[in-house]
Design a protein around this motif. Structure first.
Motif, PDB file in Angstrom:
ATOM      1  N   GLN A   6      40.968 -47.299 -10.868  1.00  0.00           N
ATOM      2  CA  GLN A   6      40.286 -46.674  -9.732  1.00  0.00           C
ATOM      3  C   GLN A   6      40.741 -47.281  -8.411  1.00  0.00           C
ATOM      4  O   GLN A   6      40.971 -46.563  -7.434  1.00  0.00           O
ATOM      5  CB  GLN A   6      38.771 -46.819  -9.885  1.00  0.00           C
ATOM      6  CG  GLN A   6      37.947 -46.516  -8.633  1.00  0.00           C
ATOM      7  CD  GLN A   6      38.068 -45.073  -8.156  1.00  0.00           C
ATOM      8  OE1 GLN A   6      38.647 -44.232  -8.835  1.00  0.00           O
ATOM      9  NE2 GLN A   6      37.522 -44.782  -6.993  1.00  0.00           N
ATOM     10  N   LEU A   7      40.907 -48.589  -8.362  1.00  0.00           N
ATOM     11  CA  LEU A   7      41.361 -49.221  -7.127  1.00  0.00           C
ATOM     12  C   LEU A   7      42.795 -48.820  -6.783  1.00  0.00           C
ATOM     13  O   LEU A   7      43.186 -48.822  -5.612  1.00  0.00           O
ATOM     14  CB  LEU A   7      41.266 -50.746  -7.249  1.00  0.00           C
ATOM     15  CG  LEU A   7      39.849 -51.323  -7.319  1.00  0.00           C
ATOM     16  CD1 LEU A   7      39.901 -52.839  -7.474  1.00  0.00           C
ATOM     17  CD2 LEU A   7      39.030 -50.936  -6.090  1.00  0.00           C
ATOM     18  N   LYS A   8      43.572 -48.452  -7.786  1.00  0.00           N
ATOM     19  CA  LYS A   8      44.959 -48.049  -7.549  1.00  0.00           C
ATOM     20  C   LYS A   8      45.060 -46.603  -7.087  1.00  0.00           C
ATOM     21  O   LYS A   8      45.861 -46.285  -6.194  1.00  0.00           O
ATOM     22  CB  LYS A   8      45.779 -48.239  -8.828  1.00  0.00           C
ATOM     23  CG  LYS A   8      47.265 -47.944  -8.662  1.00  0.00           C
ATOM     24  CD  LYS A   8      48.035 -48.288  -9.925  1.00  0.00           C
ATOM     25  CE  LYS A   8      49.535 -48.048  -9.737  1.00  0.00           C
ATOM     26  NZ  LYS A   8      50.314 -48.407 -10.949  1.00  0.00           N
ATOM     27  N   TYR A   9      44.236 -45.719  -7.663  1.00  0.00           N
ATOM     28  CA  TYR A   9      44.390 -44.290  -7.385  1.00  0.00           C
ATOM     29  C   TYR A   9      43.217 -43.655  -6.641  1.00  0.00           C
ATOM     30  O   TYR A   9      43.371 -42.585  -6.055  1.00  0.00           O
ATOM     31  CB  TYR A   9      44.605 -43.520  -8.692  1.00  0.00           C
ATOM     32  CG  TYR A   9      45.860 -43.909  -9.423  1.00  0.00           C
ATOM     33  CD1 TYR A   9      47.118 -43.542  -8.937  1.00  0.00           C
ATOM     34  CD2 TYR A   9      45.807 -44.652 -10.601  1.00  0.00           C
ATOM     35  CE1 TYR A   9      48.279 -43.904  -9.597  1.00  0.00           C
ATOM     36  CE2 TYR A   9      46.967 -45.021 -11.274  1.00  0.00           C
ATOM     37  CZ  TYR A   9      48.192 -44.644 -10.768  1.00  0.00           C
ATOM     38  OH  TYR A   9      49.332 -45.014 -11.434  1.00  0.00           O
ATOM     39  N   GLY A  10      42.050 -44.261  -6.684  1.00  0.00           N
ATOM     40  CA  GLY A  10      40.875 -43.656  -6.064  1.00  0.00           C
ATOM     41  C   GLY A  10      40.856 -43.827  -4.558  1.00  0.00           C
ATOM     42  O   GLY A  10      41.465 -44.748  -4.005  1.00  0.00           O
ATOM     43  N   THR A  11      40.119 -42.949  -3.881  1.00  0.00           N
ATOM     44  CA  THR A  11      40.040 -42.990  -2.418  1.00  0.00           C
ATOM     45  C   THR A  11      38.604 -43.054  -1.913  1.00  0.00           C
ATOM     46  O   THR A  11      38.383 -43.368  -0.749  1.00  0.00           O
ATOM     47  CB  THR A  11      40.714 -41.743  -1.808  1.00  0.00           C
ATOM     48  OG1 THR A  11      40.049 -40.571  -2.287  1.00  0.00           O
ATOM     49  CG2 THR A  11      42.188 -41.681  -2.177  1.00  0.00           C
ATOM     50  N   ASP A  12      37.630 -42.757  -2.764  1.00  0.00           N
ATOM     51  CA  ASP A  12      36.240 -42.750  -2.318  1.00  0.00           C
ATOM     52  C   ASP A  12      35.737 -44.179  -2.127  1.00  0.00           C
ATOM     53  O   ASP A  12      35.854 -45.033  -3.019  1.00  0.00           O
ATOM     54  CB  ASP A  12      35.362 -42.028  -3.349  1.00  0.00           C
ATOM     55  CG  ASP A  12      33.911 -41.985  -2.925  1.00  0.00           C
ATOM     56  OD1 ASP A  12      33.550 -41.087  -2.144  1.00  0.00           O
ATOM     57  OD2 ASP A  12      33.140 -42.868  -3.372  1.00  0.00           O
ATOM     58  N   LYS A  13      35.148 -44.456  -0.976  1.00  0.00           N
ATOM     59  CA  LYS A  13      34.726 -45.816  -0.625  1.00  0.00           C
ATOM     60  C   LYS A  13      33.679 -46.354  -1.590  1.00  0.00           C
ATOM     61  O   LYS A  13      33.766 -47.503  -2.051  1.00  0.00           O
ATOM     62  CB  LYS A  13      34.190 -45.835   0.797  1.00  0.00           C
ATOM     63  CG  LYS A  13      33.762 -47.225   1.259  1.00  0.00           C
ATOM     64  CD  LYS A  13      33.275 -47.186   2.700  1.00  0.00           C
ATOM     65  CE  LYS A  13      32.827 -48.577   3.153  1.00  0.00           C
ATOM     66  NZ  LYS A  13      32.342 -48.547   4.563  1.00  0.00           N
ATOM     67  N   GLU A  14      32.688 -45.529  -1.917  1.00  0.00           N
ATOM     68  CA  GLU A  14      31.614 -45.996  -2.795  1.00  0.00           C
ATOM     69  C   GLU A  14      32.117 -46.309  -4.199  1.00  0.00           C
ATOM     70  O   GLU A  14      31.746 -47.327  -4.797  1.00  0.00           O
ATOM     71  CB  GLU A  14      30.489 -44.953  -2.874  1.00  0.00           C
ATOM     72  CG  GLU A  14      29.317 -45.394  -3.746  1.00  0.00           C
ATOM     73  CD  GLU A  14      28.199 -44.368  -3.807  1.00  0.00           C
ATOM     74  OE1 GLU A  14      27.263 -44.579  -4.603  1.00  0.00           O
ATOM     75  OE2 GLU A  14      28.271 -43.361  -3.066  1.00  0.00           O
ATOM     76  N   MET A  15      32.978 -45.443  -4.733  1.00  0.00           N
ATOM     77  CA  MET A  15      33.484 -45.670  -6.086  1.00  0.00           C
ATOM     78  C   MET A  15      34.472 -46.835  -6.132  1.00  0.00           C
ATOM     79  O   MET A  15      34.534 -47.564  -7.123  1.00  0.00           O
ATOM     80  CB  MET A  15      34.134 -44.389  -6.632  1.00  0.00           C
ATOM     81  CG  MET A  15      33.139 -43.298  -6.998  1.00  0.00           C
ATOM     82  SD  MET A  15      31.942 -43.791  -8.294  1.00  0.00           S
ATOM     83  CE  MET A  15      30.494 -44.224  -7.307  1.00  0.00           C
ATOM     84  N   ARG A  16      35.212 -47.033  -5.056  1.00  0.00           N
ATOM     85  CA  ARG A  16      36.106 -48.182  -5.008  1.00  0.00           C
ATOM     86  C   ARG A  16      35.301 -49.487  -4.932  1.00  0.00           C
ATOM     87  O   ARG A  16      35.652 -50.489  -5.556  1.00  0.00           O
ATOM     88  CB  ARG A  16      37.065 -48.066  -3.816  1.00  0.00           C
ATOM     89  CG  ARG A  16      38.160 -47.010  -4.021  1.00  0.00           C
ATOM     90  CD  ARG A  16      39.020 -46.833  -2.762  1.00  0.00           C
ATOM     91  NE  ARG A  16      39.618 -48.093  -2.348  1.00  0.00           N
ATOM     92  CZ  ARG A  16      40.742 -48.602  -2.868  1.00  0.00           C
ATOM     93  NH1 ARG A  16      41.379 -47.947  -3.830  1.00  0.00           N
ATOM     94  NH2 ARG A  16      41.233 -49.741  -2.417  1.00  0.00           N
ATOM     95  N   GLN A  17      34.227 -49.476  -4.183  1.00  0.00           N
ATOM     96  CA  GLN A  17      33.371 -50.656  -4.099  1.00  0.00           C
ATOM     97  C   GLN A  17      32.724 -50.943  -5.457  1.00  0.00           C
ATOM     98  O   GLN A  17      32.648 -52.104  -5.889  1.00  0.00           O
ATOM     99  CB  GLN A  17      32.284 -50.453  -3.041  1.00  0.00           C
ATOM    100  CG  GLN A  17      31.350 -51.649  -2.892  1.00  0.00           C
ATOM    101  CD  GLN A  17      30.321 -51.444  -1.786  1.00  0.00           C
ATOM    102  OE1 GLN A  17      30.465 -50.576  -0.927  1.00  0.00           O
ATOM    103  NE2 GLN A  17      29.263 -52.241  -1.808  1.00  0.00           N
ATOM    104  N   LEU A  18      32.270 -49.893  -6.144  1.00  0.00           N
ATOM    105  CA  LEU A  18      31.687 -50.065  -7.473  1.00  0.00           C
ATOM    106  C   LEU A  18      32.718 -50.635  -8.436  1.00  0.00           C
ATOM    107  O   LEU A  18      32.397 -51.520  -9.244  1.00  0.00           O
ATOM    108  CB  LEU A  18      31.155 -48.733  -8.000  1.00  0.00           C
ATOM    109  CG  LEU A  18      30.602 -48.752  -9.431  1.00  0.00           C
ATOM    110  CD1 LEU A  18      29.430 -49.718  -9.555  1.00  0.00           C
ATOM    111  CD2 LEU A  18      30.191 -47.336  -9.863  1.00  0.00           C
TER     112      LEU A  18
END
Length: 264
Positions: A135-147
């Protein structure tokens, strides 16, 4: 088709994973793979804190698996699923699931309920950390990256705890009165987790794939912890099981709300 079957000795065998191709085949997600193939090849979104990798389509070979059960009246028919155009995010999650389930199967074959929980949850936590890193490599949503980062931070310490505990608590040499029931409970829970996770990680949107996949993963952790509380006797492992339930129930609710808010 169930993901696990009862082994004639004491454990369970994986029925669907083809390790040579790293492809998990399930009839329930064939449609999801075809939908994924029709999605745009690139995910372009900015994040104020990081610049995730670009999502690109890749092509993998078609894999054919033969699933058999030692207790079935006849061999299961060979199955094949077209995995062309699987996204790099989807394949990363898929590969991670293969490794996670291999590790968890070691614990499921244990005789002692506490050792089975520690070994199985160890593999489960390692899988969660790998999913969070994807998720940290491909995700962009702030909340999901923080989770994702919070999951890494919390579960790394529990990984070390279980590794240390297992170093001085080997499995029992013989089955206990609870072994069979405990193994069946884990198998049932892992069946449900597998099906839901496969549907979740096939989502073409990286952030949604993480949220849906990790939601099912967390539910699986809660199920495993409840099995430990039912059959386990070791104080430290029972306390860890309760801590897992308390922490992951809150994150389950967070992901459910995020998915609903974002049209999942």
């Amino acid at each position: 088709m169930p993901f696990f079957t009862l082994n004639s000795n004491k454990g369970y065998t994986i029925k669907i994973i083809n390790h040579s191709r790293l492809a998990l085949l399930s009839a329930s997600i064939s449609a999801a793979l075809l939908i994924s193939a029709c999605q745009p090849a690139n995910e372009e979104a900015a994040n104020e804190n990081a610049a995730p990798a670009t999502e690109e389509a890749i092509v993998t070979d078609t894999a054919t698996n033969t699933a058999t059960s030692p207790h079935a009246n006849h061999d299961m028919a060979a199955m094949s699923t077209d995995t062309e155009h699987m996204s790099v995010t989807h394949k990363a999650y898929n590969d991670s699931m293969v490794k996670m389930h291999d590790a968890m199967m070691i614990g499921m074959n244990y005789n002692d309920p506490d050792a089975a929980f520690a070994q199985g949850m160890l593999g489960h936590h390692v899988g969660a950390v790998e999913m969070a890193e994807i998720q940290l490599k491909y995700g962009t949503d702030k909340e999901m990256r923080q989770l994702a980062q919070e999951i890494i931070d919390a579960q790394q310490s529990e990984i070390e705890q279980m590794q240390n505990w297992l170093a001085s608590h080997p499995d029992a040499a013989e089955a206990t009165p609870d072994t069979k029931a405990m193994q069946q409970a884990y198998a049932d829970g892992m069946d449900a987790m597998h099906d839901e996770m496969m549907a979740g990680i096939a989502d073409p949107k990286p952030d949604m794939a993480f949220a849906r996949g990790m939601l099912s993963h967390h539910k699986g952790a809660v199920d495993m912890a409840e099995v430990e509380l039912k059959y386990g006797k070791d104080t430290e492992m029972r306390e860890l099981a309760q801590a897992v339930i308390d922490a992951q129930q809150a994150e389950i609710e967070q992901m459910q709300n995020w998915i609903a808010k974002n049209g999942g």
